[in-house]
Scaffold this active site. Structure first.
Site, mmCIF file in Angstrom:
data_model
loop_
_atom_site.group_PDB
_atom_site.id
_atom_site.type_symbol
_atom_site.label_atom_id
_atom_site.label_comp_id
_atom_site.label_asym_id
_atom_site.label_seq_id
_atom_site.Cartn_x
_atom_site.Cartn_y
_atom_site.Cartn_z
ATOM 1 N N GLU A 10 -2.574 8.497 1.305
ATOM 2 C CA GLU A 10 -2.788 8.949 2.682
ATOM 3 C C GLU A 10 -2.059 10.269 2.938
ATOM 4 O OE1 GLU A 10 -1.849 6.020 1.610
ATOM 5 O OE2 GLU A 10 -2.395 4.389 2.960
ATOM 6 N N GLU A 34 2.047 8.907 -8.801
ATOM 7 C CA GLU A 34 3.330 8.259 -9.099
ATOM 8 C C GLU A 34 4.194 9.145 -9.996
ATOM 9 O OE1 GLU A 34 2.316 4.328 -10.507
ATOM 10 O OE2 GLU A 34 1.714 3.727 -8.478
ATOM 11 N N CYS A 94 1.993 8.650 -1.720
ATOM 12 C CA CYS A 94 0.858 7.795 -1.350
ATOM 13 C C CYS A 94 -0.402 8.632 -1.132
ATOM 14 C CB CYS A 94 1.154 7.044 -0.059
ATOM 15 S SG CYS A 94 2.387 5.753 -0.211
ATOM 16 N N CYS A 109 3.453 6.263 5.607
ATOM 17 C CA CYS A 109 2.140 6.876 5.881
ATOM 18 C C CYS A 109 1.761 6.697 7.345
ATOM 19 C CB CYS A 109 1.078 6.285 4.965
ATOM 20 S SG CYS A 109 1.323 6.806 3.242
ATOM 21 N N ASN A 135 -2.913 8.380 -4.713
ATOM 22 C CA ASN A 135 -1.488 8.196 -4.976
ATOM 23 C C ASN A 135 -1.132 8.884 -6.292
ATOM 24 O OD1 ASN A 135 -3.074 6.028 -6.027
ATOM 25 N ND2 ASN A 135 -1.282 4.731 -6.272
#
Ligand code: THU
Length: 136
Positions: A61, A50, A59, A101, A48
């Site tokens: 994934e 941010e 994210c 995701c 991830n």
């Protein structure tokens, strides 16, 4: 349907996802997530990432899926996800992929096995998102 994973492949993929989580950029949530995508030619990792503008956070994934696509390796067999800051007592939901995701998984990894570190079972993409949105 893509064939299943050996125990060894599954454990290696989960370990790779865990190791990737250590590289997460999560200064705001302090919740580090790693993902590892097993495709035909290799393993692609993501974390991830941010942003101070919170809604722009990415994210793990989707970061890993994008890496596989960028490498041109789009036949995805499995995806492992590791939320290394989820406590042992936290509910399963703290380890599962978010809705966005799941939609990416439905499009890019429709036949994949989804391995969640710390969960007692594995999932298919269709189990995580039945009847996903599609165009056409
Ligand atoms: N996060 C992921 O990386 N994957 C998910 O499926 C759920 C949430 C990240 C986003 C954010 O950086 C942090 O976890 C807390 O929500």
């Amino acid at each position: 349907m893509i064939e299943g994973l050996s125990v060894r492949e599954r454990d290696q993929l989960t370990e790779t996802a865990r190791a990737s989580a250590a590289n997460a950029y999560a200064p705001y949530s302090k919740f580090r997530v790693g993902a590892a995508v097993l495709a035909e030619r290799g393993i692609y990792t993501g974390t991830n990432v941010e942003n101070a503008s919170f809604g722009l956070s990415l994210c793990a994934e989707r970061s890993a899926l994008a890496a596989a696509v960028a490498a041109g390796d789009r036949k995805i067999r499995a995806v492992a996800i590791a939320c290394i800051d989820a406590s042992r007592e936290s509910p399963l939901g703290a380890r599962m992929p978010c809705g966005a995701c799941r939609q990416w998984l439905a499009e890019l990894a429709p036949d994949a096995l989804i391995v969640i570190a710390g969960a007692s079972q594995e999932y298919s993409t269709a189990e995580l998102l039945p009847n996903p949105f599609t165009l056409g």
